[in-house]
Design a protein around this motif. Structure first.
Motif, PDB file in Angstrom:
ATOM      1  N   ASN A  21       0.704  -1.016  -0.094  1.00 18.07           N
ATOM      2  CA  ASN A  21      -0.032  -0.131  -0.056  1.00 18.07           C
ATOM      3  C   ASN A  21       0.831   1.366   0.163  1.00 18.07           C
ATOM      4  OD1 ASN A  21      -2.417  -1.498  -0.072  1.00 18.07           O
ATOM      5  ND2 ASN A  21      -2.508  -1.270   2.252  1.00 18.07           N
ATOM      6  N   MET A  22       2.062   1.056   0.877  1.00 16.22           N
ATOM      7  CA  MET A  22       2.817   2.539   0.706  1.00 16.22           C
ATOM      8  C   MET A  22       3.416   2.546  -0.715  1.00 16.22           C
ATOM      9  SD  MET A  22       4.699   1.511   4.407  1.00 16.22           S
ATOM     10  CE  MET A  22       5.537   3.248   4.675  1.00 16.22           C
ATOM     11  N   ALA A  24       2.325   2.609  -3.364  1.00 11.43           N
ATOM     12  CA  ALA A  24       1.271   3.431  -4.155  1.00 11.43           C
ATOM     13  C   ALA A  24       0.775   4.531  -3.631  1.00 11.43           C
ATOM     14  CB  ALA A  24       0.105   2.413  -4.482  1.00 11.43           C
ATOM     15  N   GLN A  25       1.505   5.172  -2.639  1.00  7.44           N
ATOM     16  CA  GLN A  25       1.040   6.285  -1.934  1.00  7.44           C
ATOM     17  C   GLN A  25       2.087   7.445  -1.956  1.00  7.44           C
ATOM     18  OE1 GLN A  25       0.118   4.786   1.903  1.00  7.44           O
ATOM     19  NE2 GLN A  25      -2.038   4.765   1.514  1.00  7.44           N
ATOM     20  N   ASN A  26       1.672   8.330  -1.962  1.00  6.01           N
ATOM     21  CA  ASN A  26       2.699   9.648  -1.816  1.00  6.01           C
ATOM     22  C   ASN A  26       3.179   9.908  -0.506  1.00  6.01           C
ATOM     23  OD1 ASN A  26       0.754  11.691  -0.686  1.00  6.01           O
ATOM     24  ND2 ASN A  26       0.062  12.163  -2.582  1.00  6.01           N
ATOM     25  N   ASP A  27       4.016  10.665  -0.016  1.00  7.42           N
ATOM     26  CA  ASP A  27       4.596  11.176   1.323  1.00  7.42           C
ATOM     27  C   ASP A  27       3.281  11.603   2.310  1.00  7.42           C
ATOM     28  OD1 ASP A  27       7.138  10.452   0.422  1.00  7.42           O
ATOM     29  OD2 ASP A  27       7.725  12.315   0.034  1.00  7.42           O
ATOM     30  N   GLN A  29      -0.022  10.768   1.958  1.00  4.40           N
ATOM     31  CA  GLN A  29      -0.752   9.775   2.280  1.00  4.40           C
ATOM     32  C   GLN A  29      -0.058   8.711   3.242  1.00  4.40           C
ATOM     33  OE1 GLN A  29      -1.339   8.771  -1.955  1.00  4.40           O
ATOM     34  NE2 GLN A  29      -3.303   9.378  -1.997  1.00  4.40           N
ATOM     35  N   ILE A  30       1.023   8.398   3.006  1.00  2.00           N
ATOM     36  CA  ILE A  30       1.717   7.573   3.845  1.00  2.00           C
ATOM     37  C   ILE A  30       1.917   7.947   5.284  1.00  2.00           C
ATOM     38  CG2 ILE A  30       4.171   6.372   4.495  1.00  2.00           C
ATOM     39  CD1 ILE A  30       4.728   6.560   1.443  1.00  2.00           C
TER      40      ILE A  30
END
Length: 86
Positions: A21-22, A24-27, A29-30
């Protein structure tokens, strides 16, 4: 309540999903913050995530696969924090 050590399979599944999941996420979102978050909000979110990861990921069994995946997740959290903290 503190639970006993988790099984390797359980940890690998949980950490694997988190890491996937991380990726596929930006900073933002993480770390679970908006793109308007200020430094104190970013620091608080980062610290809460670290604490949660520590509580929910018993790597005391020292299995190399678990430790490696845990380290990758910590590295990604650290990069997100370093990119956003200023």
């Amino acid at each position: 309540a503190q639970q006993g050590p988790r099984s390797k399979d359980w940890l690998m599944e949980k950490l694997g999903r988190l890491y996937k999941n991380m990726s596929a996420q930006n900073d933002f979102q993480i770390l679970g913050v908006t793109n308007k978050a200020n430094s104190p909000e970013i620091r608080k979110a980062y610290n809460l995530l670290l604490e949660s990861l520590k509580e929910n990921s018993d790597v005391s069994n020292s299995d190399p696969e678990v430790v490696e995946l845990h380290s990758k997740i910590l590295g990604r959290l650290n990069r997100a924090y370093e990119n956003l903290k200023d």
